[in-house]
Scaffold this motif. Structure first.
Motif, PDB file in Angstrom:
ATOM      1  N   THR A  10       0.835  -1.209   0.000  1.00 49.46           N
ATOM      2  CA  THR A  10       0.000   0.000   0.000  1.00 49.46           C
ATOM      3  C   THR A  10       0.872   1.262   0.000  1.00 49.46           C
ATOM      4  O   THR A  10       0.437   2.336   0.398  1.00 49.46           O
ATOM      5  N   GLY A  11       2.125   1.100  -0.425  1.00 54.85           N
ATOM      6  CA  GLY A  11       3.060   2.227  -0.398  1.00 54.85           C
ATOM      7  C   GLY A  11       3.023   3.037  -1.679  1.00 54.85           C
ATOM      8  O   GLY A  11       2.104   2.916  -2.504  1.00 54.85           O
ATOM      9  N   GLY A  12       4.077   3.842  -1.855  1.00 55.85           N
ATOM     10  CA  GLY A  12       4.147   4.791  -2.963  1.00 55.85           C
ATOM     11  C   GLY A  12       3.989   4.131  -4.323  1.00 55.85           C
ATOM     12  O   GLY A  12       3.264   4.627  -5.193  1.00 55.85           O
ATOM     13  N   PHE A  13       4.612   2.980  -4.499  1.00 59.64           N
ATOM     14  CA  PHE A  13       4.603   2.403  -5.829  1.00 59.64           C
ATOM     15  C   PHE A  13       3.362   1.605  -6.153  1.00 59.64           C
ATOM     16  O   PHE A  13       2.957   1.512  -7.303  1.00 59.64           O
ATOM     17  N   THR A  35       0.001  -4.690   4.966  1.00 55.08           N
ATOM     18  CA  THR A  35       0.444  -5.410   6.157  1.00 55.08           C
ATOM     19  C   THR A  35      -0.558  -5.207   7.296  1.00 55.08           C
ATOM     20  O   THR A  35      -0.635  -6.009   8.210  1.00 55.08           O
ATOM     21  N   LYS A  39      -4.333   0.071   6.622  1.00 55.58           N
ATOM     22  CA  LYS A  39      -3.581   0.659   5.512  1.00 55.58           C
ATOM     23  C   LYS A  39      -4.252   0.313   4.181  1.00 55.58           C
ATOM     24  O   LYS A  39      -4.361   1.156   3.290  1.00 55.58           O
ATOM     25  N   VAL A  72       5.994  -4.695  -2.812  1.00 57.39           N
ATOM     26  CA  VAL A  72       6.436  -4.770  -1.418  1.00 57.39           C
ATOM     27  C   VAL A  72       7.936  -4.496  -1.361  1.00 57.39           C
ATOM     28  O   VAL A  72       8.628  -4.576  -2.381  1.00 57.39           O
ATOM     29  N   PRO A  73       8.460  -4.197  -0.170  1.00 58.45           N
ATOM     30  CA  PRO A  73       9.903  -3.963  -0.068  1.00 58.45           C
ATOM     31  C   PRO A  73      10.693  -5.226  -0.426  1.00 58.45           C
ATOM     32  O   PRO A  73      10.181  -6.340  -0.332  1.00 58.45           O
ATOM     33  N   GLU A  94       7.568  -5.665  -8.629  1.00 59.39           N
ATOM     34  CA  GLU A  94       8.547  -4.571  -8.667  1.00 59.39           C
ATOM     35  C   GLU A  94       9.959  -5.114  -8.409  1.00 59.39           C
ATOM     36  O   GLU A  94      10.150  -6.097  -7.712  1.00 59.39           O
ATOM     37  N   LYS A  95      10.932  -4.455  -9.003  1.00 62.43           N
ATOM     38  CA  LYS A  95      12.328  -4.770  -8.748  1.00 62.43           C
ATOM     39  C   LYS A  95      12.683  -4.250  -7.374  1.00 62.43           C
ATOM     40  O   LYS A  95      11.968  -3.366  -6.892  1.00 62.43           O
ATOM     41  N   GLY A 121       9.425  -4.919 -12.845  1.00 64.66           N
ATOM     42  CA  GLY A 121       9.377  -3.466 -13.003  1.00 64.66           C
ATOM     43  C   GLY A 121      10.656  -2.772 -13.448  1.00 64.66           C
ATOM     44  O   GLY A 121      10.997  -1.710 -12.914  1.00 64.66           O
ATOM     45  N   HIS A 123      11.365  -0.595 -15.705  1.00 65.49           N
ATOM     46  CA  HIS A 123      10.607   0.256 -16.622  1.00 65.49           C
ATOM     47  C   HIS A 123      11.477   0.988 -17.642  1.00 65.49           C
ATOM     48  O   HIS A 123      10.985   1.412 -18.676  1.00 65.49           O
ATOM     49  N   TRP A 158      12.970   0.742   5.382  1.00 65.47           N
ATOM     50  CA  TRP A 158      13.626  -0.521   5.025  1.00 65.47           C
ATOM     51  C   TRP A 158      14.847  -0.300   4.141  1.00 65.47           C
ATOM     52  O   TRP A 158      15.725  -1.153   4.067  1.00 65.47           O
ATOM     53  N   GLU A 171      19.213  -2.387  -5.116  1.00 67.57           N
ATOM     54  CA  GLU A 171      17.868  -1.811  -5.057  1.00 67.57           C
ATOM     55  C   GLU A 171      17.618  -0.764  -6.138  1.00 67.57           C
ATOM     56  O   GLU A 171      16.527  -0.683  -6.694  1.00 67.57           O
ATOM     57  N   TYR A 276       6.138   3.560 -17.427  1.00 61.37           N
ATOM     58  CA  TYR A 276       5.378   2.742 -16.468  1.00 61.37           C
ATOM     59  C   TYR A 276       4.038   2.320 -17.077  1.00 61.37           C
ATOM     60  O   TYR A 276       3.561   1.212 -16.850  1.00 61.37           O
TER      61      TYR A 276
HETATM   62  N1  LIG Z   1      10.384   0.690 -10.788  1.00 53.78           N
HETATM   63  C1  LIG Z   1      10.587   1.797 -10.130  1.00 53.78           C
HETATM   64  O1  LIG Z   1      10.947   2.819 -10.694  1.00 53.78           O
HETATM   65  C2  LIG Z   1      10.365   1.829  -8.637  1.00 53.78           C
HETATM   66  C3  LIG Z   1      10.313   3.051  -7.968  1.00 53.78           C
HETATM   67  C4  LIG Z   1      10.065   3.050  -6.580  1.00 53.78           C
HETATM   68  C5  LIG Z   1       9.916   1.846  -5.913  1.00 53.78           C
HETATM   69  N2  LIG Z   1      10.008   0.680  -6.608  1.00 53.78           N
HETATM   70  C6  LIG Z   1       9.954  -0.602  -5.904  1.00 53.78           C
HETATM   71  O2  LIG Z   1       8.659  -0.854  -5.405  1.00 53.78           O
HETATM   72  C7  LIG Z   1       8.748  -1.599  -4.197  1.00 53.78           C
HETATM   73  C8  LIG Z   1       7.912  -0.898  -3.129  1.00 53.78           C
HETATM   74  O3  LIG Z   1       8.438   0.402  -2.945  1.00 53.78           O
HETATM   75  P1  LIG Z   1       7.580   1.574  -2.283  1.00 53.78           P
HETATM   76  O4  LIG Z   1       8.327   2.821  -2.598  1.00 53.78           O
HETATM   77  O5  LIG Z   1       6.163   1.454  -2.655  1.00 53.78           O
HETATM   78  O6  LIG Z   1       7.795   1.206  -0.747  1.00 53.78           O
HETATM   79  P2  LIG Z   1       6.897   1.628   0.499  1.00 53.78           P
HETATM   80  O7  LIG Z   1       7.704   1.417   1.703  1.00 53.78           O
HETATM   81  O8  LIG Z   1       6.295   2.973   0.225  1.00 53.78           O
HETATM   82  O9  LIG Z   1       5.709   0.573   0.454  1.00 53.78           O
HETATM   83  C9  LIG Z   1       5.905  -0.801   0.665  1.00 53.78           C
HETATM   84  C10 LIG Z   1       4.581  -1.431   1.048  1.00 53.78           C
HETATM   85  O10 LIG Z   1       4.767  -2.819   1.248  1.00 53.78           O
HETATM   86  C11 LIG Z   1       4.145  -3.203   2.475  1.00 53.78           C
HETATM   87  N3  LIG Z   1       4.866  -4.358   3.047  1.00 53.78           N
HETATM   88  C12 LIG Z   1       5.926  -4.370   3.829  1.00 53.78           C
HETATM   89  N4  LIG Z   1       6.278  -5.630   4.160  1.00 53.78           N
HETATM   90  C13 LIG Z   1       5.383  -6.410   3.591  1.00 53.78           C
HETATM   91  C14 LIG Z   1       5.174  -7.790   3.582  1.00 53.78           C
HETATM   92  N5  LIG Z   1       6.010  -8.612   4.246  1.00 53.78           N
HETATM   93  N6  LIG Z   1       4.140  -8.279   2.892  1.00 53.78           N
HETATM   94  C15 LIG Z   1       3.280  -7.460   2.234  1.00 53.78           C
HETATM   95  N7  LIG Z   1       3.427  -6.113   2.215  1.00 53.78           N
HETATM   96  C16 LIG Z   1       4.462  -5.601   2.878  1.00 53.78           C
HETATM   97  C17 LIG Z   1       4.263  -1.979   3.354  1.00 53.78           C
HETATM   98  O11 LIG Z   1       3.302  -2.009   4.363  1.00 53.78           O
HETATM   99  C18 LIG Z   1       4.022  -0.871   2.348  1.00 53.78           C
HETATM  100  O12 LIG Z   1       2.645  -0.678   2.166  1.00 53.78           O
HETATM  101  C19 LIG Z   1      10.240  -1.689  -3.850  1.00 53.78           C
HETATM  102  O13 LIG Z   1      10.763  -2.925  -4.243  1.00 53.78           O
HETATM  103  C20 LIG Z   1      10.875  -0.605  -4.702  1.00 53.78           C
HETATM  104  O14 LIG Z   1      12.183  -0.901  -5.118  1.00 53.78           O
HETATM  105  C21 LIG Z   1      10.208   0.656  -7.942  1.00 53.78           C
END
Ligand SMILES: NC(=O)c1ccc[n+]([C@@H]2O[C@H](COP(=O)([O-])OP(=O)(O)OC[C@H]3O[C@@H](n4cnc5c(N)ncnc54)[C@H](O)[C@@H]3O)[C@@H](O)[C@H]2O)c1
Length: 325
Positions: A10-13, A35, A39, A72-73, A94-95, A121, A123, A158, A171, A276
């Motif tokens: 539920t994070g940024g990506f 999680t 959220k 997810v992370p 996602e990577k 991912g 992209h 993380w 990463e 994307y």
């Molecule tokens: N392709 C791209 O350009 C790009 C850009 C940013 C992030 N990403 C990738 O996207 C992934 C997520 O990044 P983000 O920025 O959204 O991170 P974030 O920390 O904003 O969000 C991660 C989400 O995963 C959830 N999470 C944590 N542990 C978990 C688990 N064990 N099981 C299920 N959910 C869990 C968290 O609660 C959170 O909602 C990362 O791997 C990051 O590398 C890719």
């Protein structure tokens, strides 16, 4: 037919992908898993009609999903992918694929036994700038590639932990490693030096290296040097690669390509397309039709990128070069 998509994370990506999906015809964000239920419920408010879950298995039991986005992370991979493979649900993950070798290898092996549509991912492969870079390379002989990901340390908690993200090269700079493989082929040997210069003194709990440089030998005979730092102030950054061939110097950045030849230096015109969105369109087309030819990075291919970044970490830890077969 409307494709029903499940989001994990539920994070940024997750939000970024879900936003793109919502804007597409014939696609619905059907369910969101976080999680914590709160959220997922909070995110579901922004994606009308989406159901919220806190357990992946429960979401998969209760919903009929056509595909799942795993956002997810890095340390949270493993069981999620294996569950989806067992249930024959295509996924875009996602990577990076993970923070270790064993987990990623296990998923890769399972996919060999039970093939499934997957997308990873990376992209940059879909960026108009990558297409122009490839076109310009044509039949030129690549001699050397110099690439970099220079920036600040991302704020998500993380990221700063080695066991959480795998470190900057695994990463972030993985995007550059992957693009290099896409345009120049496979890597056969890696030698890396990493160090902790700044961040562990400035921030709590930092265990990832904050500077690093990696030398790579390629199957073609070309060599490469990819470096990264995450010590710069926010907003001061440099991401890209320079390819030196027997004909030109090509400077690639995500949204700019310049070519230097005997006639001078010229900037290339690039189409304005969001990589994307193109990445998702290719994946969803594959889910809809079974034709996966538009997916430029699937799990099998991304696995090789992960092995390179894993080899770099191993080399930095042992002080020895690591060969990749
Ligand atoms: N392709 C791209 O350009 C790009 C850009 C940013 C992030 N990403 C990738 O996207 C992934 C997520 O990044 P983000 O920025 O959204 O991170 P974030 O920390 O904003 O969000 C991660 C989400 O995963 C959830 N999470 C944590 N542990 C978990 C688990 N064990 N099981 C299920 N959910 C869990 C968290 O609660 C959170 O909602 C990362 O791997 C990051 O590398 C890719």
């Amino acid at each position: 037919m409307t494709l029903r998509i499940g989001m994990i994370g539920t994070g940024g990506f997750s939000r970024k992908h879900a936003g793109h999906l919502t804007a597409m015809d014939g696609v619905k964000v059907q369910a969101i898993c976080g999680t914590k239920l709160e959220k997922a419920e909070k995110m579901a408010v922004d994606f009308e009609g989406a159901a919220a879950y806190s357990e992946v298995k429960e979401m998969l039991d209760k919903e009929r999903l056509d595909a799942v986005y795993i956002c997810v992370p890095p340390m949270a991979h493993g069981e999620i992918e294996l569950d989806l493979i067992d249930r024959r649900i295509p996924f875009l993950v996602e990577k990076p694929l993970g923070v270790d070798k064993g987990t990623v290898e296990r998923i890769h092996e399972r996919l060999k036994q039970q093939p499934l549509i997957t997308s990873v991912g990376y992209h940059f492969r879909y960026a108009p700038s990558a297409e122009v870079l490839k076109t310009h390379l044509g039949d030129a002989t690549i001699g050397l590639i110099s690439g970099q990901w220079m920036g600040d340390m991302p704020e998500v908690p993380w990221w700063r932990k080695q066991e959480g993200s795998g470190g900057q090269f695994m990463e972030q700079t993985t995007h550059i490693v992957d693009l290099m493989r896409y345009i120049a082929g496979e890597v056969t040997e890696v030698y890396a030096s990493y160090a902790n210069r700044v961040n562990h003194k400035k921030f709590e709990g930092v265990t990832v290296a904050d500077v690093g440089t990696v030398n790579l030998k390629l199957e073609s005979g070309a060599v490469a040097s990819l470096s990264n730092v995450c010590i710069l102030p926010s907003g001061v950054d440099r991401v890209g690669m320079t390819v030196y061939t027997d004909q030109t110097i090509i400077d690639w950045q995500p949204e700019a390509v310049t070519v230097t030849g005997k006639e001078g230096t010229a900037a290339e015109a690039l189409q304005k397309k969001d990589p994307y969105v193109l990445e998702s369109e290719a994946f969803l087309h594959a889910v809809r039709t079974g034709d996966a030819s538009g997916i430029l990075s699937d799990y099998k291919d991304a696995y090789k990128t992960h092995l390179v970044t894993w080899a770099a970490l191993t080399s930095a830890q042992t002080g020895s070069a690591v060969k990749l077969s």
